[in-house]
Design a protein around this motif. Structure first.
Motif: not given
Length: 234
Positions: A115-120, A123-125, A173-175, A180-181
């Motif tokens: 989940t944090i991976q997709w959050l990044m 943020i990064g892309g 959803w993404i996950m 999720s966030i």
């Protein structure tokens, strides 16, 4: 009783109830992430509008909370150890609120980091690239006769949408089944790309049927509907 008087920002935006989390934001794609999150998890908060038109983000009071002069930022009066916690950067705030409340971020270690991976990824892309396309398509970029910078960001935005579309294949959803966030971080930017930036035709948004489907479901959530309007305009 929490005392937030040590934070200079409260002199410009006084806390009506210092027991509540204090949010400093505006209704931009990054700015709405945190009110949406707070509406989803039901944590009491006060929203303070940081007005870009009057350069509130450059004020000494705001810079005392976020020296990077970006929204959103928060003060949680009930931070770790019961002490007030100031925090900026939307991704960091989302993770903090998810961990504080045990919501919208899996407790399973593997799924948590994915989940944090997709959050990044957002943020990064998605955030920086969609924002650059908005500049070159809707704002000052129109003054440039050379369209190669704009077209570079068009191509990259299409690529990112294709990655997201593939992730959403056969997923709610993404996950997967769980909201999720990562969704809260991502879909305000997708909404902005085709809405405020008016770049839907440019990036051929209709090609990305999965992104379109999940965006519609995201925008139908009651907490999202409320959060997109916070902080409210005067």
């Amino acid at each position: 009783m929490s005392d937030l008087s040590a934070f200079a920002i409260t002199r410009k935006w006084p806390a009506r109830d210092p027991q509540r989390l204090q949010l400093y934001s505006l209704t931009t794609p990054n700015g709405v992430k945190i009110p949406i999150m707070l509406e989803e998890i039901g944590l009491p908060y006060e929203a303070h509008r940081v007005n870009f038109e009057t350069n509130d983000q450059q004020s000494a009071e705001f810079l005392s909370l976020n020296p990077n002069n970006k929204i959103p930022a928060i003060i949680d009066p009930d931070g770790p150890g019961g002490k007030p916690l100031p925090l900026f950067e939307s991704g960091a705030i989302l993770i903090y609120l998810a961990e504080k409340t045990g919501q919208l971020l899996s407790q399973d270690p593997a799924e948590r980091y994915q989940t944090i991976q997709w959050l990044m990824f957002q943020i990064g892309g998605i955030g920086p690239m969609f924002g650059q396309l908005g500049f070159f398509h809707k704002f000052a970029g129109k003054d440039y006769e050379d369209k190669r910078p704009r077209d570079r960001y068009v191509a990259e935005c299409r690529r990112l949408l294709d990655v997201l579309d593939g992730q959403l294949e056969d997923r709610d959803w993404i996950m997967g089944a769980q909201y999720s966030i990562a969704d809260i971080a991502t879909f305000p930017w997708v909404r902005n790309l085709i809405g405020f930036y008016e770049a839907g035709e440019l990036v051929e948004f209709e090609r990305f049927a999965n992104v379109k489907r999940v965006l519609e479901n995201f925008l139908a959530r009651p907490a999202v509907i409320r959060g997109l309007e916070i902080p409210k305009a005067p």
